[in-house]
Structure formats: structure tokens, C-alpha cells
Scaffold this motif. Structure first.
Motif, mmCIF file in Angstrom:
data_model
loop_
_atom_site.group_PDB
_atom_site.id
_atom_site.type_symbol
_atom_site.label_atom_id
_atom_site.label_comp_id
_atom_site.label_asym_id
_atom_site.label_seq_id
_atom_site.Cartn_x
_atom_site.Cartn_y
_atom_site.Cartn_z
ATOM 1 N N ARG A 32 0.872 -1.168 0.000
ATOM 2 C CA ARG A 32 0.000 0.000 0.000
ATOM 3 C C ARG A 32 0.914 1.225 0.000
ATOM 4 N N VAL A 33 0.620 2.207 -0.853
ATOM 5 C CA VAL A 33 1.549 3.317 -1.077
ATOM 6 C C VAL A 33 0.917 4.644 -0.677
ATOM 7 N N LEU A 34 1.669 5.438 0.073
ATOM 8 C CA LEU A 34 1.251 6.789 0.439
ATOM 9 C C LEU A 34 2.320 7.778 0.016
ATOM 10 N N GLY A 35 1.889 8.943 -0.424
ATOM 11 C CA GLY A 35 2.810 10.039 -0.702
ATOM 12 C C GLY A 35 2.913 10.936 0.518
ATOM 13 N N VAL A 36 4.054 11.615 0.669
ATOM 14 C CA VAL A 36 4.275 12.492 1.828
ATOM 15 C C VAL A 36 4.807 13.834 1.317
ATOM 16 N N ALA A 37 4.301 14.923 1.914
ATOM 17 C CA ALA A 37 4.728 16.276 1.520
ATOM 18 C C ALA A 37 4.803 17.167 2.753
ATOM 19 N N LYS A 38 5.576 18.288 2.583
ATOM 20 C CA LYS A 38 5.823 19.189 3.717
ATOM 21 C C LYS A 38 5.800 20.633 3.239
ATOM 22 N N ALA A 39 5.328 21.517 4.115
ATOM 23 C CA ALA A 39 5.311 22.947 3.773
ATOM 24 C C ALA A 39 5.711 23.755 4.995
ATOM 25 N N LYS A 40 6.494 24.825 4.769
ATOM 26 C CA LYS A 40 6.848 25.754 5.832
ATOM 27 C C LYS A 40 6.072 27.049 5.630
ATOM 28 N N ILE A 41 5.504 27.552 6.747
ATOM 29 C CA ILE A 41 4.627 28.727 6.673
ATOM 30 C C ILE A 41 5.142 29.758 7.654
ATOM 31 N N ALA A 42 5.158 30.993 7.231
ATOM 32 C CA ALA A 42 5.626 32.077 8.102
ATOM 33 C C ALA A 42 4.671 32.255 9.279
ATOM 34 N N ILE A 43 5.213 32.649 10.412
ATOM 35 C CA ILE A 43 4.416 32.798 11.629
ATOM 36 C C ILE A 43 3.330 33.855 11.476
ATOM 37 N N THR A 44 3.552 34.811 10.547
ATOM 38 C CA THR A 44 2.576 35.894 10.365
ATOM 39 C C THR A 44 1.447 35.522 9.413
ATOM 40 N N SER A 45 1.556 34.365 8.765
ATOM 41 C CA SER A 45 0.565 33.973 7.760
ATOM 42 C C SER A 45 -0.750 33.563 8.409
ATOM 43 N N VAL A 46 -1.831 33.784 7.669
ATOM 44 C CA VAL A 46 -3.153 33.316 8.074
ATOM 45 C C VAL A 46 -3.398 31.970 7.419
ATOM 46 N N LEU A 47 -3.743 30.969 8.198
ATOM 47 C CA LEU A 47 -3.924 29.628 7.661
ATOM 48 C C LEU A 47 -5.156 29.585 6.767
ATOM 49 N N PRO A 48 -5.021 29.001 5.562
ATOM 50 C CA PRO A 48 -6.154 28.979 4.615
ATOM 51 C C PRO A 48 -7.204 27.930 5.005
ATOM 52 N N ASP A 49 -8.332 27.954 4.297
ATOM 53 C CA ASP A 49 -9.399 26.975 4.547
ATOM 54 C C ASP A 49 -9.093 25.615 3.942
ATOM 55 N N SER A 50 -8.204 25.598 2.944
ATOM 56 C CA SER A 50 -7.867 24.343 2.281
ATOM 57 C C SER A 50 -6.364 24.183 2.204
ATOM 58 N N PRO A 51 -5.837 22.955 2.369
ATOM 59 C CA PRO A 51 -4.386 22.765 2.286
ATOM 60 C C PRO A 51 -3.839 22.993 0.880
ATOM 61 N N THR A 52 -4.699 22.957 -0.135
ATOM 62 C CA THR A 52 -4.229 23.156 -1.510
ATOM 63 C C THR A 52 -3.705 24.569 -1.740
ATOM 64 N N GLU A 53 -3.989 25.471 -0.826
ATOM 65 C CA GLU A 53 -3.516 26.848 -0.959
ATOM 66 C C GLU A 53 -2.117 27.033 -0.384
ATOM 67 N N LEU A 54 -1.573 25.989 0.254
ATOM 68 C CA LEU A 54 -0.231 26.067 0.829
ATOM 69 C C LEU A 54 0.809 25.599 -0.188
ATOM 70 N N GLU A 55 2.072 25.991 0.001
ATOM 71 C CA GLU A 55 3.178 25.649 -0.899
ATOM 72 C C GLU A 55 3.883 24.397 -0.363
ATOM 73 N N PHE A 56 3.456 23.230 -0.799
ATOM 74 C CA PHE A 56 4.029 21.978 -0.316
ATOM 75 C C PHE A 56 5.207 21.536 -1.170
ATOM 76 N N THR A 57 6.120 20.818 -0.533
ATOM 77 C CA THR A 57 7.261 20.207 -1.210
ATOM 78 C C THR A 57 7.130 18.694 -1.126
ATOM 79 N N TYR A 58 7.266 18.049 -2.253
ATOM 80 C CA TYR A 58 7.135 16.581 -2.310
ATOM 81 C C TYR A 58 8.374 15.930 -1.690
ATOM 82 N N LEU A 59 8.158 14.953 -0.768
ATOM 83 C CA LEU A 59 9.259 14.282 -0.095
ATOM 84 C C LEU A 59 9.510 12.879 -0.622
ATOM 85 N N GLY A 60 8.448 12.111 -0.923
ATOM 86 C CA GLY A 60 8.661 10.751 -1.404
ATOM 87 C C GLY A 60 7.480 9.844 -1.113
#
Length: 818
Positions: free
Chosen positions: A425-453
């Protein structure tokens, strides 16, 4: 509230002080109430009437014997009623809602009735709240309170908000400290009782009800005819009344409804002892007709014990062993952990908790749950430097989240295909860094993710599943596997358990594009469905039904409930299943194992087969009884063989034989080699009904032959009656023995089938007949005579010889099969 919950001692003392966590419900029937129900039966009414007539005509001994028989029959009926109610009560306890509590620091699932004040209860989507309490933690929690308020919209809950018994967790998860249980809850105060077992009139019960009504009318007509004919031809209306009562008693198969209720209740209880809980009696009938069983791969065919076996980053593959994980791969395992719930329930989430630990100074601030449209879960954590978002899920969803180009996506999907073909069974994993001053969006698709593997997880197949799949195939039951995994993983598991893979796989997206007719055609041959979402199960059920299949469908989540209700046999998972799924299902598998489903089909078929044997015996035995109660009436000089006392005595054998012997009979070892029974088939087809009547006519022929021979030989009326009654009594016992199997001879059945109750019915029947004939006071009470040795031999030969033809028939059938 500490995180270890109550101790075992604290929970036991509070349960003792407050009582079980149960709502007000109807009290079980006591002994006097059950007694009143039993004595309303037509057979007992006729026996009492016969006793009164005997008192009137100054036959107190006969009347006393009849009254004694009434008490014995009542005793047997009360015993049967008690067994039935105890079985149903046990099923109610087994299928009642459960609760996941923390005691002594350990999570354990307990019956809802054992929840006490102060318990720390973990609630998640699909759980029924076991008692009133207050949230001490809550994540994306909404609760359906319509049971109490009538409002259809769910309410969002936060920490310190109250939650009430009987309400339903719609989304999210949280922890609750219980404040009130049982009658002290809000639900208990308004007197609402939730019943887990639905005692309903099944298709079979309605069929038997109609049959019994027809026979009752026939019995009344026969009784009236006998009274008139006897009174006119012999000018003895009192004796004619007794003869009419005897004819009615001989014809009325009052055992039918008793046996049916007993078999379904005790049968369901026996199934529950092997991990299969029948929440509705009708499912026992339907089990023998199932032609397709749709099962979830994860947890039912496999063990649902995920472990991370491989990690893949930038084309490099790491196979994990028990050693430490290299630093270059630690980021992907740490991120996968952060994308999992803090208190994991899903085995995949537990797998990441097993290989990674939380770092210091992390605080969870936002969760983006997985949805049917976006198959990935994301969590946002606050660190000293800002926010970190972690996401894991379906590789294509992670690729979309990371905005990868077409070439990168193709490379990932190629890696996925390679892993799934090897059963992972295969899962993808991704990570995003967000500035402390940012307002968290309603959807994760609005964040800048980096693909890990990619992470490759393995879930081993349960032991015994390949054998269970093969057994179902021999029984004419096709197994259809449903999974959210990739087609490659599904095919690998399907081959391992022996499913037919020739027709390929249908994926969820492909299914969504098919019309109902096209799906119904494809599903005739396809046994594997991959990348499915729960909502699509309902379409599968409808398509299979369109093909005329009798469908069993497994499920464990809230979204599975519509498919479980639509299926002919809704099968909920007792271990990991939500309360919503359990309530929608008609069958609950306590260990979530596919082998238990196959076992349930086998047990259901066995119960129905034994029920058919009992019903066949009841019909067969009433033919000679009715014949010998009726035939002598039409010849003036012929003495009556069966008076009410003799028929009541025969009932002492018929009742326990039909309700105890056949219910305890072992299932035929070849029962899973037969085709499923037509769901609309009646319990008696022409062939089985014909054999039952033929068996009865065979016994009647031998009894009548002995009766006429005794008359022609100039025997006294009492001796004629004794020889005929003895032959009928032993013919009755022979019918019990011959109907234990439709294929094996009496001797083969004794050798190959164990049944502890048969010796008691055999010994009791023969012993009581011996006492009736040899004890003077009993012999006089029943108007019988003493039998010498040669007469005993005649009775034995005629009684058991009456079923010899059926034994020869079975032997011939065995020979032809060879």
C-alpha cells in the motif's frame, strides 16, 4: 482529568454503586406471564376441554391423566420459551453499542453497559455516545443530536461542551469525561429505550403463520365432522366429542410456530458464540441464499496491521529492517508522523507512530481531514520559528498538492505501480513551511508543499482466508473484493487469496463513468474493485441486485451505512466498525475476519437445514396420528385407537424431538458444497413435502395393518388399541431417526453425527411406552392392555419397518452417486 483514566478497581466500584449504563426498557416476561402465553395454545385448550368432559362423564382417572399431561406439556413449553428469551437477551447484550475507554492508561473497548462515571471515553466519527459527559479535547467535532432535539443539522463541539448519550459523532474525534450514566442521562430521563435486536416477523414466519391458519380451519372442520358422524352412527355424543377433540389435536401442528421461533433464536445465539451476531432473525434465512459477498480488503481479508516496509526518495529505495533509519530518510518518516492523528486509531497512522517520535516544542493548530474528493490528510503545527504543514495520502493527491509537472507525476505513478504490484500500500508524503505571520487557509491546496517521497506499507493476509474463499466458491458464493488501494495492490492480494483475476479490475473512477446497466454487465465477471470510496458501494449493491444476486456487503464506516441497508445481508465489522454501521447491518462479525463470514454462511445454512428437518418430521408424524384418529370413526364396530390422552402422550415425544433433537443436530459436512437456496423458495417445495407426507403414509400403513390384523384375530379392544398405539409410538421415534439426515442411513447418522439429545428422546420414548403397558394404573388410565414377547416383537418390527423404504431410497441414492 489525567490521561490514564480510571483504574480497574475504581471502575468496578462505580459500576457496583451506580448500576449498569442501560436505559429504561421493557422488563422481561416473568414466569406467570410466560405461563399465560403457553396455556393459550390451541392444543392445551383441547386437552383441558377433554379433561372436563371426562370429569363430567365420571371418568376421574382419565381426566387426571389428561391434566397431568397438560402440566408436562406446559413445562416443556416454558423451558422452550425460557431458552428463546435467554438467547435473545444474550444477543441484545452482544450487539449493544460499545465504547473505547482508557483505563489504567490502556485503551480498551468495552460494552456500553459497563461505562461508569469518570470514565475517559475516546470518540471518533461514526461512534454512538455511550453516556452523558463533557469534552476535554475536540478536533473538527460535529455531533448529530436529532435523537434528543429533533434537529437534523449536526452541532459543532469544542472543549468543555456537553455531549449526550445516544447522540452520534458525525465528524472528527475527541475525548470525553463521563458525568452521568443509565437512567440519569438526558436520554434516560425522557424514558427512551434503544433496542438493538429487532424481533420481527420474517418471510418464513409469515409463511408458517399462513400454513397454520389453513390447518386450524381444517382441524375445526374435521372435528365437527367427527363429532357428527360418531354421534349419528354410534349414538354416543360424549364419546364423539372426545373423538372430535382427538381429531383436532391430531391435525393441529402447534409445534410449527414454537419450533420456528426457537430455532431462529437459539441458532442466532449459537452463531454469536462463534463470533457472528445476527441482529435480525431474517438474516438466518437469507444466509443460505447468499450468492455474492462483497468484502473490504483491509482488515477483513488482510489483518489490518500495517507496517512501514520501504521508503522511496528521488528514485532511491530503502528497505527497512530493525536497525536505525538513516538521516536522509528521517524527514519523510517524521513528516508522515506529523500528518497523522496524535491518538492514532487507523493502523496506517499507528505504523508511523511506531517508527518516529514527536520533537519538542510542537503544538497542533490546524487539521485538514481527508475527504472523498481529496484523499490526503494534512496537519499544521506551530514551532518556535513559525508553522510546519505535514501531509500524507494518495500519491496523486500529494502530487496535486505539490503542483508537480506531468513528467514528475508520471515518474511517481510508475513507482506506485511497481510497489502495488508487489502487494504494498503506497502513500505520498509532503511538507510545507509557513511564516508565523501567515493566516492559515481553509484548504491545504492553498499552501506551498514540497514533495518528499513515497512510503510502502504492507498488510499481511489473514490466516485461513484462501481456504474460506475456496469454500464459498464451492458453495456457489462469489467473493468480490473492494479496496481503496491501487489496482496493483488489489490484484496481488486477490491472487494470494485465490480470487478470480481473469476479468481484471474496475477502479472507482471507471465505475463513476459507467451506466447502471453497463456496471451490472461488467460485475457479472469482475471480482476486484480498486480505488473505491464508500459511497460507491451502494452502486455495487444495486448493480448486483439488478443481476438477480443475493448480496452480502461488509462495511465499518458511517458512509457504508446506505450500502449495508440496501444489501440483502449487511455485514458490519464488530472490531473496527462504527456504531452506525453496526446499527445498519443485519450481521455483525466480532473479529472482522472473512473466515467468520464464511463460517456464518455455513452456520446459517445448517440452522435452516435443521429447521427443514424438524418441519418435515412434524408433518410426517401428524399424518398417521390424524389418520388413526379419523379412520376408525367411519366404521361402526372399530374401536377408537387415539383418544385425547394417547395423543397428548405422543406430544411428549413430538415436542422435544422437534425442538431439541433437530435443533442440536450437527450440520451436514457437505452443506457448503450445495448451491445457494432460492431466496423466494418456500420451506416446503413439492419434493420435500411429498417425502414428508409419504413418510407419514408409510407409518400410517403399518399402524393400520397392525390394527386390522388385530381386529381380524379377535383381539380385545384394549389390546387392538395397545398394538396400534405401540406401533405408532415406535414409528414416531423411527421418523425422528430417519429425518436426522436426508442422505445418510440411520446407522451412518449414529456413527458420523454426534447429538447428545437423541439418546434421551429414544430412551424416554421407549421407556414411557414400556411403563404405560406394564404399570397397571397407567395401563388402565390409557385404556391399554399387556403385551407379551411376540406382540412386542410385532410392534417393534412394524414401527421401525414403517420407515424402511426411505432407508432403502437413501442407500440407492448413495450408490448412484458413487
Amino acid at each position: 482529568m489525567n490521561s490514564i483514566g480510571l483504574t480497574k478497581g475504581e471502575a468496578e466500584s462505580r459500576l457496583l454503586a451506580d448500576g449498569p449504563n442501560v436505559l429504561p426498557s421493557a422488563k422481561p416476561r416473568n414466569l406467570p406471564q410466560r405461563f399465560i402465553t403457553v396455556v393459550r395454545e390451541p392444543m392445551l385448550t383441547l386437552l383441558v376441554a377433554a379433561g372436563l368432559i371426562n370429569f363430567i362423564v365420571s371418568e376421574p382417572l382419565d381426566a387426571a391423566v389428561l391434566m397431568l399431561t397438560v402440566f408436562i406439556v406446559v413445562g416443556i413449553s416454558l423451558y422452550q420459551s425460557s431458552r428463546t428469551e435467554k438467547a435473545l437477551e444474550a444477543l441484545r447484550d452482544l450487539s449493544s453499542p460499545r465504547a473505547l475507554v482508557v483505563r489504567d492508561g490502556i485503551e480498551r473497548r468495552i460494552p456500553g453497559r459497563d461505562v461508569v462515571r469518570g470514565d475517559l471515553v475516546i470518540l471518533s466519527e461514526g461512534d454512538r455516545v455511550p453516556a452523558d459527559g463533557r469534552f476535554i479535547s475536540a478536533s473538527n467535532l460535529s455531533v448529530d443530536e436529532s435523537l434528543l432535539t429533533g434537529e437534523s443539522l449536526s452541532r459543532y463541539k469544542n472543549v468543555n461542551d456537553p455531549v449526550f448519550s445516544g447522540t452520534l459523532i458525525v465528524t472528527g474525534y475527541g475525548r470525553v469525561v463521563i458525568e452521568n450514566t443509565g437512567a440519569r442521562t438526558e436520554l434516560g430521563k425522557i424514558g427512551t429505550a434503544l433496542q438493538s435486536i429487532e424481533i420481527e416477523r420474517t418471510h418464513l414466519q409469515r409463511e408458517i403463520d399462513r400454513l397454520v391458519r389453513v390447518i386450524y380451519i381444517g382441524a375445526l372442520v374435521a372435528a365437527a365432522s367427527v363429532v357428527v358422524i360418531y354421534g349419528v352412527t354410534r349414538n354416543d355424543w360424549v364419546e364423539g366429542s372426545l373423538a372430535g377433540i382427538a381429531a383436532s389435536m391430531a391435525l393441529i401442528p402447534e409445534e410449527f410456530p414454537v419450533v420456528l421461533t426457537l430455532f431462529l433464536a437459539i441458532g442466532a445465539w449459537r452463531m454469536s458464540q462463534k463470533g457472528v451476531i445476527a441482529r435480525r432473525a431474517a438474516v438466518i434465512e437469507t444466509l443460505g441464499s447468499a450468492t455474492v459477498i462483497c468484502v473490504d480488503k483491509t482488515g477483513t481479508i488482510t489483518m489490518n496491521q500495517m507496517a512501514v516496509h520501504e521508503l522511496k526518495i528521488d528514485g532511491d529505495l530503502l528497505v527497512l529492517n530493525n536497525g536505525p533509519i538513516p538521516d536522509i530518510y528521517r524527514d519523510i518518516t517524521q513528516t508522515a508522523l506529523l500528518a497523522s492523528p496524535i491518538n492514532p486509531f487507523d493502523p496506517m497512522d499507528k505504523a508511523f507512530h511506531a517508527i518516529a517520535t514527536y520533537e519538542q516544542n510542537l503544538n497542533l493548530v490546524r487539521e485538514y481531514p481527508i475527504t472523498g474528493k481529496f484523499m490526503a490528510m494534512s496537519n499544521v503545527w506551530q514551532t518556535g520559528e513559525g508553522y510546519v504543514a505535514a501531509s500524507k495520502g494518495a500519491p496523486e493527491a500529494i502530487a496535486t498538492l505539490c503542483r508537480l509537472n506531468e513528467r514528475e507525476v508520471e515518474t511517481i505513478l510508475k513507482d506506485v505501480d511497481d510497489a502495488t504490484e508487489r502487494g504494498f500500500r503506497v502513500l505520498g508524503v509532503a511538507k510545507a513551511k509557513i511564516a508565523i505571520t501567515s493566516v492559515l487557509p481553509d484548504s491545504p491546496t492553498e499552501l506551498e508543499f514540497t514533495y518528499l517521497g513515497l512510503v510502502h506499507l504492507h498488510d499481511p493476509v489473514r490466516p485461513g482466508v484462501p481456504e474460506a474463499v475456496a469454500e464459498c466458491a464451492r458453495a456457489g458464493v462469489r467473493t468480490v473484493m473492494i479496496t481503496g488501494d491501487y489496482p496493483g495492490t488489489a490484484m496481488s492480494v486477490a491472487k494470494e487469496v485465490g480470487l478470480n483475476c481473469d476479468a481484471g479490475v474496475i477502479t472507482g473512477p471507471e465505475l463513476g463513468k459507467m451506466s447502471d446497466l453497463e456496471l451490472a454487465e461488467r460485475i457479472k465477471s469482475v471480482c476486484i474493485f480498486a480505488r473505491m470510496v464508500p459511497e460507491q458501494k451502494l452502486r455495487l449493491v444495486r448493480a448486483l441486485k439488478l443481476d438477480g444476486e443475493v448480496v452480502g456487503m461488509t462495511g465499518d464506516g458511517v458512509n457504508d451505512a446506505p450500502a449495508l441497508r440496501a444489501a440483502d445481508i449487511g455485514i458490519a465489522m464488530g472490531g473496527r466498525g462504527t456504531d452506525v454501521a453496526r446499527e445498519a447491518a443485519s450481521l455483525v462479525i466480532t473479529d472482522d475476519d472473512f473466515t467468520s463470514i464464511a463460517s456464518g454462511i455455513r452456520q446459517g445454512r445448517g440452522i435452516f437445514a435443521n429447521l427443514q428437518k424438524a418441519m418435515s418430521y412434524i408433518i410426517a408424524v401428524h399424518v398417521p396420528i390424524f389418520g388413526m384418529a379419523l379412520i376408525p370413526v367411519f366404521v361402526t364396530k372399530w374401536p377408537l385407537v387415539l383418544l385425547p390422552a394417547q395423543i397428548a402422550f405422543l406430544e411428549l415425544i413430538i415436542d422435544p424431538a422437534s425442538s431439541i433433537v433437530f435443533e442440536s443436530e450437527q450440520a451436514d459436512p457437505t452443506i457448503m458444497n450445495r448451491k445457494p437456496r432460492d431466496v423466494n423458495a418456500k420451506i416446503f417445495d413439492r419434493r420435500s413435502l411429498g417425502f414428508s407426507i409419504a413418510q407419514g403414509i408409510g407409518v400410517l400403513f403399518f399402524v393400520l395393518a397392525v390394527y386390522i390384523w388385530a381386529l381380524k384375530s379377535g383381539k380385545s379392544d384394549d389390546l387392538v388399541r395397545t398394538l396400534s398405539f405401540g406401533t405408532l409410538m415406535l414409528g414416531n421415534i423411527a421418523l425422528v431417526l430417519v429425518n436426522r439426515s436426508q442422505h445418510l442411513s440411520i446407522f451412518q447418522t449414529f456413527r458420523e453425527r454426534r447429538n447428545k439429545t437423541i439418546k434421551w428422546v429414544l430412551g424416554g420414548g421407549v421407556g414411557m411406552l414400556f411403563l404405560l403397558v406394564n404399570v397397571p394404573i397407567m395401563r388402565e388410565s390409557f385404556n391399554l392392555a399387556y403385551l407379551n414377547f411376540s406382540e412386542w416383537i410385532l410392534v417393534l418390527a412394524a414401527g421401525f419397518g414403517s420407515v424402511l423404504w426411505f432407508e432403502i431410497y437413501k442407500l440407492v441414492r448413495q450408490t448412484r452417486r458413487v
